[in-house]
Design a protein around this motif. Sequence first.
Motif, PDB file in Angstrom:
ATOM      1  N   ALA A 756      39.637  47.837  48.869  1.00 16.44           N
ATOM      2  CA  ALA A 756      40.358  47.762  47.599  1.00 16.44           C
ATOM      3  C   ALA A 756      39.759  46.700  46.691  1.00 16.44           C
ATOM      4  N   LEU A 757      39.394  45.548  47.274  1.00 19.06           N
ATOM      5  CA  LEU A 757      38.782  44.471  46.478  1.00 19.06           C
ATOM      6  C   LEU A 757      37.391  44.884  46.002  1.00 19.06           C
ATOM      7  N   ASP A 758      36.664  45.580  46.843  1.00 17.58           N
ATOM      8  CA  ASP A 758      35.329  46.060  46.437  1.00 17.58           C
ATOM      9  C   ASP A 758      35.431  47.028  45.258  1.00 17.58           C
ATOM     10  N   ARG A 759      36.439  47.935  45.296  1.00 20.02           N
ATOM     11  CA  ARG A 759      36.584  48.882  44.186  1.00 20.02           C
ATOM     12  C   ARG A 759      36.884  48.164  42.883  1.00 20.02           C
ATOM     13  N   ALA A 760      37.677  47.098  42.956  1.00 14.73           N
ATOM     14  CA  ALA A 760      38.009  46.355  41.744  1.00 14.73           C
ATOM     15  C   ALA A 760      36.787  45.645  41.148  1.00 14.73           C
ATOM     16  N   LEU A 761      35.816  45.290  42.014  1.00 14.13           N
ATOM     17  CA  LEU A 761      34.655  44.508  41.553  1.00 14.13           C
ATOM     18  C   LEU A 761      33.405  45.358  41.348  1.00 14.13           C
ATOM     19  N   ARG A 762      33.399  46.600  41.841  1.00 17.26           N
ATOM     20  CA  ARG A 762      32.154  47.370  41.888  1.00 17.26           C
ATOM     21  C   ARG A 762      31.548  47.593  40.511  1.00 17.26           C
ATOM     22  N   ASN A 763      32.348  47.892  39.498  1.00 20.89           N
ATOM     23  CA  ASN A 763      31.797  48.175  38.169  1.00 20.89           C
ATOM     24  C   ASN A 763      31.109  46.958  37.571  1.00 20.89           C
ATOM     25  N   MET A 764      31.500  45.761  37.975  1.00 20.34           N
ATOM     26  CA  MET A 764      30.936  44.539  37.398  1.00 20.34           C
ATOM     27  C   MET A 764      29.812  43.955  38.243  1.00 20.34           C
ATOM     28  N   LEU A 765      29.863  44.137  39.556  1.00 22.20           N
ATOM     29  CA  LEU A 765      28.859  43.530  40.430  1.00 22.20           C
ATOM     30  C   LEU A 765      27.757  44.504  40.814  1.00 22.20           C
ATOM     31  N   GLY A 766      28.033  45.787  40.904  1.00 24.44           N
ATOM     32  CA  GLY A 766      27.055  46.751  41.385  1.00 24.44           C
ATOM     33  C   GLY A 766      26.897  46.657  42.892  1.00 24.44           C
ATOM     34  N   ALA A 767      26.049  47.507  43.462  1.00 27.60           N
ATOM     35  CA  ALA A 767      25.879  47.554  44.915  1.00 27.60           C
ATOM     36  C   ALA A 767      25.313  46.258  45.457  1.00 27.60           C
ATOM     37  N   GLU A 768      24.273  45.699  44.807  1.00 26.20           N
ATOM     38  CA  GLU A 768      23.661  44.442  45.291  1.00 26.20           C
ATOM     39  C   GLU A 768      24.636  43.291  45.180  1.00 26.20           C
ATOM     40  N   GLY A 769      25.365  43.249  44.090  1.00 29.63           N
ATOM     41  CA  GLY A 769      26.337  42.173  43.902  1.00 29.63           C
ATOM     42  C   GLY A 769      27.444  42.211  44.956  1.00 29.63           C
ATOM     43  N   ILE A 770      27.887  43.427  45.318  1.00 26.08           N
ATOM     44  CA  ILE A 770      28.912  43.562  46.358  1.00 26.08           C
ATOM     45  C   ILE A 770      28.387  43.060  47.697  1.00 26.08           C
ATOM     46  N   ALA A 771      27.108  43.397  48.023  1.00 22.34           N
ATOM     47  CA  ALA A 771      26.514  42.941  49.282  1.00 22.34           C
ATOM     48  C   ALA A 771      26.435  41.421  49.313  1.00 22.34           C
ATOM     49  N   SER A 772      26.036  40.794  48.186  1.00 21.01           N
ATOM     50  CA  SER A 772      25.973  39.330  48.108  1.00 21.01           C
ATOM     51  C   SER A 772      27.365  38.720  48.254  1.00 21.01           C
ATOM     52  N   PHE A 773      28.348  39.364  47.642  1.00 17.95           N
ATOM     53  CA  PHE A 773      29.736  38.896  47.739  1.00 17.95           C
ATOM     54  C   PHE A 773      30.206  38.897  49.189  1.00 17.95           C
ATOM     55  N   HIS A 774      29.848  39.936  49.951  1.00 18.31           N
ATOM     56  CA  HIS A 774      30.256  40.011  51.359  1.00 18.31           C
ATOM     57  C   HIS A 774      29.676  38.855  52.159  1.00 18.31           C
TER      58      HIS A 774
END
Length: 911
Positions: A756-774
């Motif tokens: 759910a948190l990833d879906r909220a951030l995906r449009n702003m971070l993109g795939a690479e940004g989500i991986a870095s966030f993890h």
Amino acid sequence: MAAADTKGDLLRYLDHATRELSPGNATAFTTAQIAKECHISRNLASQYLNELVRDGFVVKVGARPRLFFHRRGLERYLQKPLKNSEYASVEELLTTVGSSQRHDFEKLIGCDMSLGVCIEQLKSAISYPPHGLPVLLVGDYGTGKETLAQLSYEYGVNSGVFAPDSKYIKVDCSRYEENDSAAEGDIFGTRGHAGAVKEAQGGIVYLNRFDHLSRTVSELIINRILEGSSIASMQTTRYILSTVCSLDNARIQSMSRMLPITVHLPRYADRDVDERTALAMHYFRVEARRAAADISISRGVLRTLVEADFDENIDGLKSCIATCCASAYLNREDSRLVVRSYNLPLHLLGGTEAETDDDQLVNGAKPMSPNLSKRIMAYFERIVELYSSYEAGQIGTDELEHALLETVHAYEDYLSFDGQASNARISAYERVLGPILEEINSSYSIELTRKTARMLAQGLSVQLWGGTRLAQARRKSRSALARLIATLRQDSQMAATIADQIALRIRSALGADLDECAQVILLVEVMETLSTSTEVSDSFGVILCHGYATATSIADAANRLLHKHVFEAIDMTYDQQISDVVAPLTRMLERYSFVHTVAMLVDMGSLSQIADEVPGISNGKLYIVNNVSTGLALEVGNALMSHENLEDVLDTVLPLCTPSFRVVEAPHSEEAIAFCSEAGGGAAEKLRCLIRDSLPDELPMRLVTCDYHELERLGDKAPVFSAYRVRAVVGTMNPGIEAVPFVALEDILYKGSSEALDRALRNMLGAEGIASFHKRLLRNVTLRNVVESITILNPEMLYVEADHAIQKLSELQGKSIDARCQIALYVHLCGLIERLITRNFVDSYPGDLGDFQAKHADFIGWFRQSFDDMCHKYKVGIPLSEIAYVYHMLQNVPAEQDHNADIADAILEDE
């Protein structure tokens, strides 16, 4: 021995035997049996019996074998005086007294009334090819189960289904309660024992009190019955099983599902009043024969017995009548038996209200056969007589219809108030007919009542279960009734259309066509309803649209909002052509051929050409309007209901129903992720910082804190939702905002992320940004960091104490706590202690706390014992609502993948 003494012995024997006379014991009256019972030779018995016949004391019947009856006893049995002393046959004797010989089921009182359906079922079971069907007889004590089983055998012999040497064998299953393993061998036989089936030789095996066997043995026997056998006699044997248990009993329901036919016998109190009267008089006559006396009964006694509800039904009635007659016999003043109210058993005295004619006597010889069939047939005969008078020109159409209506009303009143017995089948038919009439009432704005449903149900029962006198009488009048139907249909086209629709729905529901008699009654009912209704519509609408249930949805919405059934619907698939719907549309227009206005609303211009394909209506105008909508349907429906000129209405409403549009801009408020904690704003801010430190420095999204209790109270009306477009709520306890996904902190702990948190951030971070966030999230969000974030207490000590309490709880309840659930407990409990100290705990619980306390007293005790040290140290008490919350947290752990479970174990080991 002197001849006079021997003749006296013969007369005494015949007197006693004739008192016990029943259709099945003719052997007792043969010369051979009489000689045997009186201990004399057959020749001497024949000589003396013939002399007694000449003297008028004995009646001789038949040629071979000759039967001899005590004359006075036989007259009491037949309730008629006999003119002769000799008769060539039983048939001649019965014909002389105006009676006829009855066979098998015809011997039963009520054979063509309350027992009619039961008998037809048993006949079907006996006759069904190739070897019949097993039957389950269900009925209370004393309702006649064994009698019906015996008569089923007689029916099989008389109809040629059973061979002359076949037998009726009864097996009392209550004998096997102590050792039911022997039942199977006694029924089907063993190597050293023939068994009941073989003894029956292709007749009937009656398994009385079958429910006394255990479930295992009874199911084994039923399975053997259903599977059949390679032995011929076992294949041709019929089986009848009986029980006194109710059909509501789960075990009996199971048997009923296994066996093809279940016959339910009515209780004595549920049978027709005429039947109950005939039964009471029959058993009074039986007792009179036993006492060798004429009998009279007061109306008060007869009324009490007819209205009584005996626990043992007919057996209870027989016993009560025997008691009454015994009391009357002791107190008789002459040779007659006179039964009055004081002879009744004490528990029946005062059971009915006293009436002025209670002391009047009824002669026991008076025929009291139930006349229900005759009374119902009288109504049908009256209908035929009325039409015969009409055809002869003696009455006109109006007088015919008025007289028919009076006859149908009288029939209705009889069914409703005069004790017409209703059986399970009639009740079932009435339940099917009820919704059909309700639908017709709604469609045509009429009010057919439950009386109509009851009459049709009774008629269907008689019609479909033929073989009764009623069914035969109805069939005899078919020709005249068919002509009457044609006359009524010609006089009222609308009534004919409505009656056709009811008949069509009955055929669809039950697979049966109404016979002519039922059709007449239905037509008369509908014609009367139409004549008294002020809202009968002379118009209707039909909606025709492409798409799955599109037309149905619009029609349903319009009908609901109009509070009246105005529109019918025809749904079309996207690939259907106009020609595909011509047939159903034509049938619909024929159904409403009596109306003057039809409005057809279609969804696109091409369908407006359908007018070229359908015949229209003969009595008025057909309006076709395209671009249908719910709003247009409401306007047209209102016009049809108020009988307005539809052309004028359409000129006015069509411009108002023209489509319009407006543009709604997307809101410009900022997107945000909200953080909350039941521990307060400080804990929420620390959680926000943990997530913020895992995100890039420049993020076009706000991370905001909000009050947990405000979210729980106001929901999506809380101020944060008007200030921001909230994409997710992160916290330690779910505030229950349905419109926004909740991200539990423990989910992040044992999964390393949240979808759910990833879906909220995906449009702003993109795939690479989500991986870095993890990656940053795994480094920053540890269990120890979280505990430090949500409490102001010593986190080290609190963590150790919580761990000790959780392990102790696991030991007390005798099962380990899932590692993922442990993480959630650490987070929840560490925050809980602080909330209790600051008196900011959650005291609400969505369920019933009293119910929880009653069902889970053990868990409550284990929990309090496990956390006793913590509560003592921090001087707090854990409320029941929090214990319930923890219990459901433990019970509702979601099933996750093994990988996530491994992560949770690793987190605990690392800590």
